[in-house]
Every structure is written in C-alpha cells, then in structure tokens.
Design a protein around this motif. Structure first.
Motif, mmCIF file in Angstrom:
data_model
loop_
_atom_site.group_PDB
_atom_site.id
_atom_site.type_symbol
_atom_site.label_atom_id
_atom_site.label_comp_id
_atom_site.label_asym_id
_atom_site.label_seq_id
_atom_site.Cartn_x
_atom_site.Cartn_y
_atom_site.Cartn_z
ATOM 1 N N ARG A 213 0.843 -1.199 0.000
ATOM 2 C CA ARG A 213 0.000 0.000 0.000
ATOM 3 C C ARG A 213 0.878 1.249 0.000
ATOM 4 N N THR A 244 -1.129 -0.989 -4.397
ATOM 5 C CA THR A 244 -2.235 -0.029 -4.520
ATOM 6 C C THR A 244 -1.698 1.344 -4.147
ATOM 7 N N THR A 246 -2.851 5.323 -2.732
ATOM 8 C CA THR A 246 -3.821 6.284 -2.211
ATOM 9 C C THR A 246 -3.231 7.687 -2.358
ATOM 10 N N ASP A 288 -2.729 3.062 7.670
ATOM 11 C CA ASP A 288 -3.214 2.069 6.714
ATOM 12 C C ASP A 288 -2.284 1.887 5.526
ATOM 13 N N SER A 289 -1.131 2.543 5.546
ATOM 14 C CA SER A 289 -0.199 2.449 4.423
ATOM 15 C C SER A 289 1.018 1.617 4.795
ATOM 16 N N ASP A 290 1.799 1.270 3.773
ATOM 17 C CA ASP A 290 3.073 0.579 3.999
ATOM 18 C C ASP A 290 4.268 1.488 3.757
#
Length: 390
Positions: A213, A244, A246, A288-290
């Motif tokens: 992410r 993905t 964002t 919520d991210s990597d």
C-alpha cells in the motif's frame, strides 16, 4: 462593531492588558505552513501572550486557532499568487494591494501589538506597514526555490528587510535567501519545523501480504509529482509486484484538469488508485499504508510530510533535493531518490519490500530521531523566544 478595515469578524478584537502579538498568515487551510502557524501561535499563547491572528478568509486553520486560544480576524490582504503577476491579474493586484494596505494599517493601530509575526513571504505589505507603525516585525520564511528566477526571488524577499528578524525553516531556505539577498540571510535564523504525531503510532505490518500500500500526501499538482507515484506503481506491476496507491490531497481551484489526468493515467496503467481528497487528519491514512512517497519535482523549503511519515513509523521515499534532504535524510528507514524519476521511486520501493523485516525494525529508531529533531514543544519554545525578543 468589528475592527475598522476587517471583514467577516465574529466578534470585536477586544482590549487586553496582556502583551499582544499580531500574527498574519495568507490562508486558512491546514497544509504545512498553516500547521506551523498554528504551532507558532500555540507557543506564544503558552507564555501568557495575547495572540491575534489576521487571515484573509475562514477555514480549518481559523477553527483550530480559536480552539487554541487565539483571537482571529479576517481582513483584506494582498497575497501574492502567480496569477496576479500576469497582465490579467494586474487589476486584482492593484485592488488587493490598496485594500490590504489600508486594512493592515488600521488593524495594527487598533490591536497595538508589541510585535507582528509575518508568516510566509507572499504577504509583503505587513513588514513594511509594521515598520511604518514602529512595531517590530518577524518574518517567518517557508518558501525557497533555488531554481527559480533570481530577480523574482529577490523581489519576493526584499520587503522582509523591513522586519527586525527573519526565521527560516531549513538550511536550504537560508542558502536560497543568501544567493539572492545576502543582507537578509545574515539576520536570519534557522528553526526546524516542529511536527506533532500520535503518541503510539501503529507499527508497520510484520509481513508484506500483497498488495503493498503506497501513500501520497499533498496537493494534487504537477509540481508535487503524484503522477510519478502512479507511474512507479505501474513499473512495480510490470515487475510482478502487487501494489495499490492512495492519493491524499486535492487540487487547487482551476487545476481540476490535473486530477482528471491522474485518473486517466491510473486507468491506462491498470493501477488501483484511491483518490481520498483532502483530510486534515492524515494519521489514519499513514496507519493504513506501507510506504509514503514524497516525489516533489520542485524545490521544497522543507518537507513536513516526509517527517510525518517517519514519525508514523512508515518507510519514506523522497526526492533527493532541496529541503527534502534535511527532512527525510539521515533516517535508516528512508530513501532519497533522483528527482522526477519514477523508475528510481519504483526501485526504492522494491528494495524496501525486499528487506521489509529489517526496515520495519528500524522504524522505531527513525521515529525516535525525528522526535528529537522536530519536537513540537521545542519548536514552540524557540518561536516564542524569537518573537518576544524582537
């Protein structure tokens, strides 16, 4: 009645026996310089100083300042935008200049501050009016484009010679000033931005279950490079990596075409991209991210977003340029890459993924170092000291 020359004031700027500092800022959003204005105001309020903040309009910053204990007034002011420096913008420049001059003169006369804190270089009238009113002014420079036109840069910095003191947010900003106006640089002091963060941010994922992410935070603008993030994600997909993206941010009014271009790019590349829009609270998105990517194509005076990524315990990939080197450099969990190079961004993300467990173990160490460098309490104290000594 409101203060003379002020519009949209909810209440009168009241009399107060305490020492007063007038803050002036060119917007009411909650991006980088806006957040620093808020932190600066909080620092002065903590000393018992009465803080009055002049803004050109209402917004999220207005509400946050009031909650912190500042008085907020809305006044006409000249805010230098590129559009105003064109033949079409000249009538607006003259109009805003005249309105802003009168409003600044009257507001300083009414508030009678012991000092005026001018946030950013794009509100050039305030140091001059403060000087004429015999009130010490402090300019806080948040802009630096070393690659920009030297004459334009010099003209932007010149009004701030009227200030008694200048604060800058990075050594890069200081050197940019020095290259065009050495006399201003000689009286400037570097104070690194203070960056707030959650007390206990979520740890990174222990294993990178697909997809990876990727997060971008900032304006959706060609200058900031969100298209490079989509392009890098496409390269990673070509290499067999599931990812993905964002994009957390919005366009300036008039740049809607760029968001449409980004959406078309994502579809053409087959990359899953979430357009999250603007949110004042970025920490849930970081959690919520990597990995956070800060791919700016242009000179950045600093890079709050990169620091926020480090504080959130997320690996950061940032452009190896300007103030971003100071913001993102020197951390075990960050990577600096050549500017405007999507392939380099993809390679850096891939290297992080290949060494994920080692990298994630280092994020706590990187966070501790970022806390040391950018503690909000230290920033607030330094700003308060600089302003009160002006």
């Amino acid at each position: 009645m409101g203060a003379p020359g002020c519009t949209g004031i909810d209440g009168e700027v009241t009399g107060d026996a305490r020492r007063t500092v007038l803050f002036v800022h060119p917007g009411a959003e909650l991006f980088g310089s806006d957040r620093m204005l808020l932190e600066s105001a909080i620092g002065l309020i903590a000393t018992g100083t009465r803080v009055v903040v002049a803004l050109p309009d209402r917004g999220l910053l207005d509400a946050a300042l009031r909650e912190a204990g500042a008085e907020v007034v809305v006044v006409p002011m000249l805010v230098l935008r590129k559009m105003l420096l064109t033949p079409r913008g000249l009538p607006i420049l003259v109009r805003d200049g005249l309105r802003g001059l009168g409003a600044a003169w009257r507001l300083i006369g009414r508030v009678r501050p012991s000092a005026v804190y001018v946030s950013t270089i794009i509100i050039p009238q305030w140091p001059l009016v403060a000087r004429l009113r015999k009130v010490p002014a402090i300019s806080h420079v948040h802009e630096a484009e070393a690659s920009g036109n030297r004459i334009v840069n010099r003209l932007l910095y010149l009004p701030h010679l009227a200030s008694h003191r200048t604060l800058v947010n990075s050594r890069f900003s200081l050197e940019t000033i020095r290259s065009v106006l050495p006399s201003l640089a000689r009286r400037s002091t570097v104070i690194y931005n203070g960056v707030a963060s959650p007390d206990a941010p979520a740890a990174p994922r222990e294993t990178l279950d697909a997809p990876m992410r990727i997060l971008y935070v900032g304006r959706l603008s060609p200058r900031k490079g969100p298209d490079l993030v989509i392009e890098a994600a496409a390269r990673l997909r070509e290499r067999g990596r599931e990812v993905t993206v964002t994009l957390l941010g919005a366009v300036f009014s008039g740049y809607e075409w760029y968001e449409e271009q980004l959406r078309a790019q994502a579809v053409d590349a087959g990359v899953e991209v979430t357009f999250a829009g603007f949110h004042p609270e970025i920490w849930p998105f970081l959690a919520d991210s990597d990995v956070l990517v800060v791919p700016s194509r242009v000179d950045e005076p600093f890079g709050n977003t990169a620091v926020e990524g480090v504080l959130a315990r997320r690996p950061v990939v940032a452009s190896d340029s300007s103030g971003l080197r100071e913001a993102a450099g020197g951390y075990a969990s960050s990577r600096l890459v050549p500017t405007d190079d999507a392939d380099a961004v993809a390679t850096a993300i891939e290297e992080l993924a290949d060494n994920w467990q080692d990298i994630t173990r280092k994020t706590a160490e990187s966070r501790a170092e970022a806390l040391r460098r950018h503690a909000p309490a230290a920033y607030r104290s330094e700003i308060a000291s600089a302003v009160l000594q002006a």
